[in-house]
Design a protein around this motif. Structure first.
Motif, PDB file in Angstrom:
ATOM      1  N   ARG B  67       0.831  -1.212   0.000  1.00  0.00           N
ATOM      2  CA  ARG B  67       0.000   0.000   0.000  1.00  0.00           C
ATOM      3  C   ARG B  67       0.863   1.257   0.000  1.00  0.00           C
ATOM      4  O   ARG B  67       0.480   2.274  -0.565  1.00  0.00           O
ATOM      5  CB  ARG B  67      -0.943  -0.012   1.203  1.00  0.00           C
ATOM      6  N   CYS B  70       1.928   1.850  -3.509  1.00  0.00           N
ATOM      7  CA  CYS B  70       0.827   2.384  -4.321  1.00  0.00           C
ATOM      8  C   CYS B  70       0.508   3.827  -3.978  1.00  0.00           C
ATOM      9  O   CYS B  70      -0.307   4.447  -4.647  1.00  0.00           O
ATOM     10  CB  CYS B  70      -0.456   1.606  -4.085  1.00  0.00           C
ATOM     11  N   LEU B  72      -1.118   4.603  -1.288  1.00  0.00           N
ATOM     12  CA  LEU B  72      -2.343   4.623  -0.488  1.00  0.00           C
ATOM     13  C   LEU B  72      -2.021   4.881   0.977  1.00  0.00           C
ATOM     14  O   LEU B  72      -2.870   5.312   1.740  1.00  0.00           O
ATOM     15  CB  LEU B  72      -3.080   3.288  -0.611  1.00  0.00           C
ATOM     16  N   TYR B 100      -3.060  -1.899  -9.286  1.00  0.00           N
ATOM     17  CA  TYR B 100      -3.027  -2.551  -7.977  1.00  0.00           C
ATOM     18  C   TYR B 100      -4.183  -3.531  -7.866  1.00  0.00           C
ATOM     19  O   TYR B 100      -5.326  -3.173  -8.104  1.00  0.00           O
ATOM     20  CB  TYR B 100      -3.133  -1.467  -6.904  1.00  0.00           C
TER      21      TYR B 100
END
Lengths: 222, 232
Positions: B67, B70, B72, B100
């Motif tokens: 994450r 990514c 995020l 993703y």
């Protein structure tokens, strides 16, 4: 960019259409609450008329609570929100698309039903017109500001109570000016001031709320 | 057969001049969760055509690291460079190049696989000649294009999520347990898919407890439970 916006609006409308029964809940609640008032307080036209705008607006705000959480909840739970946040497009724009879809699904029906409920509450024709204008200016504000609260609480399991405590204080100016506009119109005074303030609230929310919502979603997913 | 079709459509080889082969570099990443340091001083370099496999026991921070890659989740320290530039500066530019598939599939259960892929396309960068039906055919969902995902099995739902990789055409794939819920044929298919993506110069970061059998590609294994990633 506009393609992403249209895609998301269409997707949310399609999802709402596949969930028609859920779609009906907030609007049914709105109609029920308002239609119980003439039964509860008695059928005197003057009393109902003076209550009308306030009752309809309070019912509209309460019914919005039933649907607000849904703006981001299901997307959060199935991972779609991660995909939306990872889109190459500005997140505030995509947030605006989701809010627009939410307003079309929940705000627009309220505006369309309001004239009937106005008649039920003995509101005269000019009062109904003003009521519809205030709803037209006010319900998008409800969706926009509500989205900020939903963005902040989407990570919580039971967000309902926190959400209402978070966003209801922000709806108070809206409620005061909207109900005030209808009352003022019925006493024959000009309502330009009230409507300008409602429009200012809407423009402010339209420009700032998507940014705040995008930031709150990032925090919730972090 | 389907494989050769998709390979023909791929946007890879002749790269415009001056466009460096993509690379993903992590520098001194740290992740703290609930006052617990999951890993610290974590660095790696992933070059075009490489696979990075994250290993470690449950709760060692594999998903958190993905994450972070990514964007995020923000790392508590350190930075990630994509083609030599910090991803925090690139923002949307970086998200254009990344696909993703997370632990949550990101698939709407009320929509059909076809509708789900249309949303992926709509949110991504505009592309021509992406054949959604062919992508679904390739992941083994022929005949299920118009069945709501709600009525599909867990493995089939996973396949819809994997079909997203085919239509998104990103350079970097970040996959969290891509083999979950897939049958043996599905696992073999995903391995072929990974081979193809790296052969085209793509990058892959994934977590799995399964040994990835890919030929001609070096799988770089990073074990998050190693002592060098622990705080002193």
């Amino acid at each position: 960019m506009s393609r992403a916006f249209v895609t998301l609006v269409k997707r949310d409308l399609l999802l709402a259409f596949r969930h028609r029964s859920e779609l009906a809940n907030p609007i049914l609640f709105f109609i029920l609450v308002v239609s119980l008032f003439p039964l509860g307080v008695g059928p005197e036209p003057n009393l109902l008329q003076s209550l009308a705008a306030g009752v309809i607006w309070v019912a509209a705000l309460l019914s919005s609570l039933l649907s607000l959480d849904g703006i981001f909840r299901s997307d959060f739970e199935d991972g779609s929100l991660e995909q939306i946040l990872m889109s190459a497009h500005p997140i505030s724009l995509l947030v605006l698309a989701k809010v627009l879809a939410h307003w079309l699904i929940t705000g627009l029906p309220v505006i369309l039903v309001a004239p009937l409920l106005g008649v039920l509450m003995q509101l005269p024709a000019d009062g109904i017109g003003v009521l519809m204008i205030t709803l037209l200016l006010g319900t998008p504000f409800v969706s926009l500001v509500g989205a900020i609260g939903v963005g902040l609480t989407v990570g919580l399991r039971r967000a309902g109570m926190v959400l209402s405590l978070l966003v209801f204080p922000l709806y108070i100016p809206l409620l005061i000016f909207a109900a005030g506009a209808v009352d003022t119109a019925m006493t024959g005074f000009p309502i330009g001031g009230h409507l300008s303030l409602l429009a200012a609230l809407l423009v402010g929310a339209l420009t700032l709320a998507p940014l705040a919502t995008a930031a709150s979603l990032r925090i919730s997913l972090n | 057969m389907t494989q050769s079709n998709a390979a023909r459509q791929s946007p890879s080889s002749p790269r415009p001049e001056g466009d460096l082969p993509p690379s993903l570099v992590a520098r001194d990443l740290e992740c703290v969760r609930d006052d617990r340091v999951l890993f610290t001083r974590l660095s790696f370099e992933l070059r075009s055509g490489g696979i990075l496999q994250l290993e470690g026991p449950n709760g060692s921070g594999k998903t958190s690291l993905l994450r972070i890659l990514c964007g995020l989740r923000l790392p508590d320290a350190g930075e990630i460079l994509w083609c030599g530039e910090s991803t925090s500066d690139l923002a949307g530019e970086f998200h254009r190049d990344i696909a993703y598939v997370g632990h949550l599939a990101g698939i709407k259960r009320e929509l059909t696989p076809l509708e789900n892929l249309r949303v992926t396309i709509g949110l991504g960068r505009p592309r021509d000649g992406v054949d959604l039906e062919q992508a679904l055919d390739e992941v083994g969902l022929y005949g299920f294009e118009d069945v709501p995902v709600r009525n599909l099995s867990a493995g089939q739902t996973r396949r819809v999520a994997l079909a997203r990789l085919l239509v998104a055409r990103a350079k970097l794939w970040v996959l969290d347990e891509p083999f979950t819920a897939l049958d043996r044929k599905g696992v073999a298919y995903v391995e072929r898919l990974l081979e193809r993506h790296t052969a085209e110069g793509g990058l892959i970061a994934l977590t799995t407890h399964h040994t990835v059998n890919v030929s001609d590609t070096q799988v770089q294994i990073l074990n998050l439970s190693e002592p060098r990633f622990r705080p002193e």
